[in-house]
Design an enzyme around this catalytic site. Structure first.
Site, PDB file in Angstrom:
ATOM      1  N   GLY B  69      -1.422  -1.365   5.308  1.00  0.00           N
ATOM      2  CA  GLY B  69      -2.591  -0.560   5.632  1.00  0.00           C
ATOM      3  C   GLY B  69      -3.656  -0.696   4.551  1.00  0.00           C
ATOM      4  O   GLY B  69      -4.857  -0.758   4.843  1.00  0.00           O
ATOM      5  N   THR B  70      -3.213  -0.746   3.320  1.00  0.00           N
ATOM      6  CA  THR B  70      -4.155  -0.881   2.199  1.00  0.00           C
ATOM      7  C   THR B  70      -4.949  -2.179   2.283  1.00  0.00           C
ATOM      8  O   THR B  70      -6.175  -2.179   2.126  1.00  0.00           O
ATOM      9  CB  THR B  70      -3.378  -0.802   0.870  1.00  0.00           C
ATOM     10  OG1 THR B  70      -2.848   0.524   0.735  1.00  0.00           O
ATOM     11  CG2 THR B  70      -4.276  -1.110  -0.313  1.00  0.00           C
ATOM     12  N   GLN B 177      -2.559   7.737   9.428  1.00  0.00           N
ATOM     13  CA  GLN B 177      -1.667   8.866   9.659  1.00  0.00           C
ATOM     14  C   GLN B 177      -1.538   9.251  11.125  1.00  0.00           C
ATOM     15  O   GLN B 177      -0.586   9.924  11.508  1.00  0.00           O
ATOM     16  CB  GLN B 177      -2.138  10.090   8.855  1.00  0.00           C
ATOM     17  CG  GLN B 177      -1.962   9.945   7.358  1.00  0.00           C
ATOM     18  CD  GLN B 177      -0.500   9.823   6.926  1.00  0.00           C
ATOM     19  OE1 GLN B 177       0.404  10.240   7.626  1.00  0.00           O
ATOM     20  NE2 GLN B 177      -0.273   9.216   5.766  1.00  0.00           N
ATOM     21  N   SER B 194      -1.304   1.422   9.421  1.00  0.00           N
ATOM     22  CA  SER B 194      -0.175   0.942   8.631  1.00  0.00           C
ATOM     23  C   SER B 194       1.134   1.215   9.379  1.00  0.00           C
ATOM     24  O   SER B 194       1.419   2.348   9.753  1.00  0.00           O
ATOM     25  CB  SER B 194      -0.181   1.693   7.296  1.00  0.00           C
ATOM     26  OG  SER B 194       1.024   1.483   6.603  1.00  0.00           O
ATOM     27  N   ALA B 195       1.933   0.158   9.585  1.00  0.00           N
ATOM     28  CA  ALA B 195       3.091   0.267  10.470  1.00  0.00           C
ATOM     29  C   ALA B 195       4.185   1.178   9.939  1.00  0.00           C
ATOM     30  O   ALA B 195       4.864   1.842  10.706  1.00  0.00           O
ATOM     31  CB  ALA B 195       3.663  -1.125  10.748  1.00  0.00           C
ATOM     32  N   HIS B 196       4.372   1.215   8.610  1.00  0.00           N
ATOM     33  CA  HIS B 196       5.525   1.984   8.118  1.00  0.00           C
ATOM     34  C   HIS B 196       5.256   3.484   8.185  1.00  0.00           C
ATOM     35  O   HIS B 196       6.127   4.285   7.857  1.00  0.00           O
ATOM     36  CB  HIS B 196       5.942   1.528   6.717  1.00  0.00           C
ATOM     37  CG  HIS B 196       5.045   1.966   5.622  1.00  0.00           C
ATOM     38  ND1 HIS B 196       5.420   2.896   4.703  1.00  0.00           N
ATOM     39  CD2 HIS B 196       3.784   1.628   5.326  1.00  0.00           C
ATOM     40  CE1 HIS B 196       4.427   3.092   3.859  1.00  0.00           C
ATOM     41  NE2 HIS B 196       3.428   2.332   4.212  1.00  0.00           N
ATOM     42  N   CYS B 320       1.031  17.053 -12.113  1.00  0.00           N
ATOM     43  CA  CYS B 320       2.219  16.693 -12.880  1.00  0.00           C
ATOM     44  C   CYS B 320       3.118  15.732 -12.130  1.00  0.00           C
ATOM     45  O   CYS B 320       4.053  15.178 -12.692  1.00  0.00           O
ATOM     46  CB  CYS B 320       3.001  17.932 -13.273  1.00  0.00           C
ATOM     47  SG  CYS B 320       3.330  19.000 -11.858  1.00  0.00           S
TER      48      CYS B 320
END
Lengths: 518, 518
Positions: B69-70, B177, B194-196, B320
């Site tokens: 996807g990136t 998403q 993005s497939a995953h 954090c």
């Protein structure tokens, strides 16, 4: 069904398949996360990185996984060039690099940089001294493949790396074809490779950048893989790739000996049994599993198709098998024949019996394609009995009287029977021949063959048909607009002992002038 | 072991696994090759493209597969910006886009372009009119996610697409998403995913570019995927991705209803059972499977760790838990609390019983973490029985008397017991408090808390401890160098009904001034 194109892709190694299945269950989560599934994924990623680094011969923190060999090359070259931008913007590379390297060089030039291609000899190898000669004060990066992907010739990487180190230029080695067989020798600075060439899955490349090499990743910033490879890690495939690399390495010594013998057999038998063939690439300094040859007067696409019909899957650098109708830049840089080109690359485990069958089938297939194209043919008794009259370079030589065999009518037929890609079927004009002086008895003083609009191998076939019609010392000029002619007409002259005078621009194409010497 | 971080990655959908296994056998070859194995691979690739295009709602020739996807986002933004370079070099995007979009914008700016971030409201949504307002004559591209990856809020994509179409600016929608749940509405120009995220494998993204959209691929040229995605096609994974998309879509209607109810339950029960919690994101216009909340006085990393110990895998936008110690840019843009942040994103098939167990466990875990940090605590009787005294925005409110409960000694302990990341264990100094006028009886006129070197949530805890020590109308100034303080001190004021006066530069950090109102 013998698959002989391992240099393109290979079926998954059984170890890779096992590792992939296990990692699909254990390694699907985000390795950057702190929870159990993430930590498990991180452990797998770390282990894969260590295994791959060991095989490459670098530290794990010098190695990142990319999404392919191509992206590894793109990222490696762009990052190294940018990291040394203050030194200069010159890039050195060999003329026979993979297209991913050539495209990176072109993109660099488009962005204001410059590059120099180091030529290769007829075997496809660069001369280290010549390579050293192109390095300049403003050379930011040098690139050299470990071995050529089309003809298998190994490059003198260690020697070039030493020369580069002397002048402080980092060397990027594209090890895509060789990494499965062993580590790259010498003091390289960057290294790239591709998993699906060693029986790993598609979707994984690797990029190693030695500590101390200036490197500035290009493109949008990323949090993964030290910012050197964008996107979520393709973890199951990475795990499989590393497992496969380890597995093929453990089998490399035995398998390379076995395949090397099979390839030697192909090199010898093809030259013996197929007339007018040029076996290319270095016969000794080469990849163990790969051999390439070109067959004069043969249409590569038809040859591949006929071999495929007989269940042999091979590749070709002939122009007619590329979408651009341009012959392989590797064959071009080597100055060897591109028509009827066949690359055989044996996958691990390739059966000797399949190779034997290939060698049985090939001569008949080549003869058949030539016949359909109306190519000058060797006498029927000759094809197999043809003495292996090879010159020092290992090239096969013409073993039949063929010159002047063609007549106008057969030319026309030949054009129609094998319609070249891009031509309109049924409307192929016969090749026109202009004699000077026209219609005089005896050999012509010169002769022009108009092969405009005709694709490889027709221009060369027409040249071969008429060369006997001109007097020794006279010329044949071939008008052609097919890109392959530029490579294949000089290559034909080299093979047939005729003089290639040169190329001149002509209406709609080029005029290639050949002088008959014998 | 309940995995509640589907928005990061999800286990392979069973259909994807089956398709992957089949394609490993049938689709490992190069789809560009002419032989049998290549043709078979090409057929699989074509079929996958058709299936994906149908799910996206575009033509197959408008869609390419990328390596993630990136990379789809990087390639899409760079190509669209370059394609309209003549129009101008301005990029519009929302402030809550995925980091791949933000990084693309930063790279564009570094290369001489400019960008404008459209702010979001407290639910995380952009206002279409505000988005329309940043479009300029030189805007080359607009980007908007279909739904936010951290808080689940759906963006008004169709409305923004209409505004963009009106002024002729192409809109790129990052649908990472939401694509598994349904097609993106409206007249978008480019789309990435993005497939995953939908149960497909890692290593596959997709980029759709509608016909007619000017697009100039950037980076080195490539022969694959229309030149829009570099490298050998990751075919088995592509086949699995397409199969999975089709499968999750067929289950989407039922599963989204089921998960939506579970998320509603989480939203309600968390606000009821956990004191001082802020449930963030739009309660209605949201992804079905995702909910995010932040817990005051809680260290996100410890909270995640404790949930992980109890076998719940969730994610967090707290500073954090990030390697940069910077809180999530999404929470920051929304102006909501970032400390003790938890994102729950349910994978398909998530069990209601696991959600119930999570809701049983969570309040105790939060209380435990607060206790260890020495945070102001609600009375023991209150935590569960605390009236669901929520204001209109759905935020939980403080339900216990806690102000001024801390003494110097307990402060010191709290700092030691939960050593913040980056601090040296055992050498944490007690937080210094300076009163003006010093040591006078009664409430102080003003008070300075020196929390320099202390990480989230300590500065906010210290503020909460002393606010009762100053007079109504007087100020507490918190000195802090933790990035999260910039977000969480104003958010605390908003939640606790105190006035956030502002931030001033200070030695080694910033001074955050808060006025006591009640």
């Amino acid at each position: 069904m013998p698959y002989f194109d391992a240099a393109s892709a290979a079926p998954l190694h059984p170890v890779a398949r096992q590792a992939l299945l296990a990692a699909l269950d254990e390694g699907w989560a985000d390795p950057a996360r702190l929870y159990r599934e993430g930590r498990r994924a991180r452990l797998l990623l770390d282990a894969a990185r260590e295994a791959a680094a060991e095989a490459v011969g670098c530290r794990p923190d010098e190695l990142v996984f990319t999404s392919s060999g191509t992206t590894a090359v793109h990222a490696g070259i762009a990052g190294a060039l940018s990291g040394r931008r203050r030194v200069g913007r010159h890039l050195a590379l060999s003329a026979v690099e993979h297209s991913s390297v050539l495209h990176s060089a072109a993109a660099h030039e488009a962005a204001g940089g410059s590059f120099t291609e180091v030529p290769v000899d007829r075997t496809g190898a660069v001369d280290p001294a010549a390579y050293g000669g192109v390095l300049r004060a403003d050379t930011a990066l040098a690139c050299l493949q470990s071995a050529n992907h089309e003809v298998g010739t190994e490059q003198p990487v260690a020697e070039v790396a030493a020369l580069c180190a002397e002048v402080g230029v980092p060397l990027l080695v594209d090890a895509a074809q060789s990494l499965g067989w062993g580590p790259v020798p010498g003091r390289w600075s960057l290294l790239t490779a591709s998993a699906h060439k060693w029986g790993g899955p598609a979707g994984v490349g690797l990029l190693a950048v030695r500590k101390g090499v200036r490197f500035a990743p290009q493109g949008p910033a990323g949090e993964r893989e030290s910012g050197r490879a964008a996107g979520f890690e393709n973890l199951p495939a990475i795990v499989a790739a590393a497992a496969s690399l380890r597995a093929v390495r453990s089998e490399a010594a035995a398998e390379s000996t076995r395949l090397r013998a099979l390839v030697d057999r192909i090199r010898t038998v093809v030259a013996e049994r197929v007339p007018d063939v040029e076996v290319v690439g270095d016969p000794e300094r080469r990849l163990p599993h790969l051999v390439t040859f070109s067959c004069l007067y043969v249409d590569g696409e038809t040859l591949l198709h006929e071999l495929d019909r007989r269940e042999f899957s091979v590749s070709s650098g002939s122009s007619c098998t590329s979408s651009t109708l341009i012959p392989s830049h590797v064959l071009k840089a080597m100055g060897v024949l591109s028509e009827g080109n066949v690359r055989v690359s044996l996958p691990a485990g390739a059966a000797g019996a399949d190779v034997d069958r290939f060698l049985e089938v090939l001569p008949g297939v080549v003869a058949e394609v030539r016949e359909r194209l109306g190519a000058p043919v060797a006498p029927l008794s000759a094809p197999r009995g043809c003495p292996a009259d090879q010159d020092r370079t290992g090239r096969g030589v013409w073993c039949g009287a063929s010159q002047g065999a063609g007549a106008s009518s057969s030319r026309s037929d030949s054009g129609v029977s094998a319609t070249p890609r891009g031509a309109v079927p049924g409307v192929v004009d016969p090749v026109l021949i202009r004699r000077t002086p026209p219609s005089s008895p005896g050999p012509a003083a010169s002769l022009v063959v108009d092969a405009l609009g005709r694709r490889c191998p027709i221009p060369v076939i027409e040249l071969a048909k008429v060369i006997g019609e001109v007097a020794v010392g006279a010329t044949v000029t071939v008008l052609a607009d097919d890109e392959a002619a530029r490579l294949d007409i000089p290559a034909w002259c080299e093979m047939r002992g005729q003089e290639y005078v040169g190329e001149e621009p002509a209406d709609l194409g080029s005029a290639y002038v050949v002088r008959r010497l014998s």
